[in-house]
Design an enzyme around this catalytic site. Structure first.
Site, PDB file in Angstrom:
ATOM      1  CD  GLU A  70      -4.308  -7.594   2.369  1.00  0.00           C
ATOM      2  OE1 GLU A  70      -5.019  -7.140   2.739  1.00  0.00           O
ATOM      3  OE2 GLU A  70      -3.264  -7.283   2.226  1.00  0.00           O
ATOM      4  CG  ASN A 101      -0.633  -6.948  -1.090  1.00  0.00           C
ATOM      5  OD1 ASN A 101      -1.163  -7.668  -1.935  1.00  0.00           O
ATOM      6  ND2 ASN A 101      -1.095  -6.869   0.124  1.00  0.00           N
ATOM      7  CG  HIS A 139      -9.625  -5.628   1.235  1.00  0.00           C
ATOM      8  ND1 HIS A 139     -10.069  -6.594   1.945  1.00  0.00           N
ATOM      9  CD2 HIS A 139      -8.200  -5.268   1.306  1.00  0.00           C
ATOM     10  CE1 HIS A 139      -8.879  -7.154   2.719  1.00  0.00           C
ATOM     11  NE2 HIS A 139      -8.107  -6.282   2.375  1.00  0.00           N
ATOM     12  CG  ASP A 156     -12.556  -8.874   2.829  1.00  0.00           C
ATOM     13  OD1 ASP A 156     -12.639  -7.881   2.100  1.00  0.00           O
ATOM     14  OD2 ASP A 156     -11.837  -8.673   4.104  1.00  0.00           O
ATOM     15  CD  GLU A 176      -3.109  -1.120   2.431  1.00  0.00           C
ATOM     16  OE1 GLU A 176      -2.829  -0.214   3.038  1.00  0.00           O
ATOM     17  OE2 GLU A 176      -3.563  -2.148   2.468  1.00  0.00           O
TER      18      GLU A 176
END
Length: 397
Positions: free
Chosen positions: A289, A216, A258, A291, A170
């Site tokens: 990651e 990432n 996400h 979701d 990030e």
């Protein structure tokens, strides 16, 4: 426990495939792919299906179901927090390896690969480090030396035991930040400048020549305008291309995945196109990651199926979009969900105004949701000529 040899990623794939074929289908016992785990089905394509692991839940003796599913349903694991700097070195010069070591042993025991998360991030940095920089007791040069020491220490400890490392996490701003033009953000960029990114990859490679090294980030699942001033995916693409041109040993880019059902999000072909663009740079990709959260309105919390069902269906569609895109591009190596049960999801605590939740593939009682069934069906029905075994890069020197 008796020591055992480390099993390579390729060996795991072969062993899993052999296990799937060990019991032949018969008239009385036909082959039923729906009875296979996500991890086993992924290995049909050489694709690792993983989960983030919550260390507290893993050690909760009153909840054996969590440990059982983490051990059996997935072929890859990621430490949710145990490998972050503030967890590893809460006091300067004193490392606490217990939780991270436990995850490594858990993966070894269950023949799972490990994604290392994360070496450099502006969040969850130890307070002694940030306060030292703020009060001037840690100089810029000392900060750089500390970062190098941290990366070298952690990667060296787990050398040969980590398949993929999230080296830098990030580092790029969002269009809603100030200034709105995309830029390198956070503690490390502010104090060391953007060159810390290339340094981090070089230091990680020096410590482990064989691990795959990833950048990432979130909101990079598909391209937008194509203008790096406001298209984060384009910014990251240009950054990765520039790193490659300088000989920096970056092996892949991880898109976190996400997502939220209240947003437009992307279709499968948009995401596939982005993965192919990164593949064109010679980079592997991964969803790291995943979701899909939903707004927890009063009606949802009251159990109103008219509001719950559309959210569950939209969640399943978004999980499936990312899975199908990953399957379509052979250099997409892994698909990791960020926790598998709503019981331990990070979403309700982080997104509380308005409240959000229902973000994972199992509910709080470990019942698989529609999202679980959809990504399982994607794995079952995918095959040649459009879905072929993965092509993993050799780690760049």
């Amino acid at each position: 426990m008796k020591p055992r040899r480390w099993i390579s990623v390729g060996a795991v794939a072969v062993a899993t495939a052999a296990a799937l074929n060990a019991v032949p289908a018969t008239a009385s016992r036909p082959y039923d792919p729906t009875a296979q785990t996500l991890g086993a089905l992924g290995q049909r394509h050489g694709l690792h299906i993983g989960t983030a692991v919550n260390a507290t839940a893993l050690n909760d003796a009153s909840d054996p179901q969590y440990r059982r599913l983490a051990a059996t349903e997935f072929s890859s694991v990621t430490a949710e927090n145990a490998m972050k700097w503030e967890s590893l070195e809460p006091t300067r010069g004193t490392y606490d390896w217990a939780a991270a070591d436990q995850l490594i042993e858990f993966a070894k025991r269950n023949r799972q690969s490990v994604r290392g998360h994360v070496l450099v991030w502006h969040n969850q940095v130890p307070a002694w480090l940030t306060s030292g920089v703020a009060d001037g007791s840690i100089s810029k040069q000392e900060l750089r030396d500390l970062l190098r020491k941290h990366i070298t220490t952690v990667v060296s400890r787990y050398k040969g035991k980590i398949w993929q490392w999230d080296v830098v996490n990030e580092a790029v701003s969002d269009p809603w930040d100030t200034p709105s033009t995309l830029h390198y953000k956070g503690f490390w960029a502010q104090n060391l400048g953007p060159d810390y990114i290339a340094d981090a990859f070089r230091w990680a490679r020096a410590a482990d020549p064989k691990a795959l090294l990833f950048y990432n980030d979130y909101n990079i699942e598909a391209f937008g305008s194509g203008n790096p001033a406001d298209d984060k995916t384009q910014f990251v693409y240009d950054m990765a291309k520039g790193l490659r041109a300088k000989g920096v040993p970056i092996d892949g880019v991880g898109a976190q995945g996400h997502l939220g059902t209240q947003y437009g999000n992307f279709d499968t072909l948009q995401v596939t196109a982005a993965l192919k663009r990164f593949a064109g740079l010679g980079l592997a990709t991964a969803f790291t990651e995943v979701d899909v959260r939903s707004e927890m309105t009063e009606a949802v919390r009251a159990g109103n199926s008219a509001e719950i069902n559309p959210r569950l269906q939209a969640s399943a569609a978004n999980f499936s979009v990312l899975m199908k895109a990953c399957l379509a591009v052979r250099t997409c190596l892994s698909y990791t969900v960020w926790g598998f049960s709503d019981k331990y999801s990070w979403v309700p605590e982080w997104f509380s105004d308005p409240p959000e939740g229902m973000a994972t593939i199992y509910d709080e009682n470990y019942q698989p949701k529609r999202a679980y069934q959809e990504i399982k069906s994607d794995l079952i029905f995918a095959g040649p000529p459009y879905v072929l075994p993965r092509i993993a890069p050799k780690p760049r020197r």
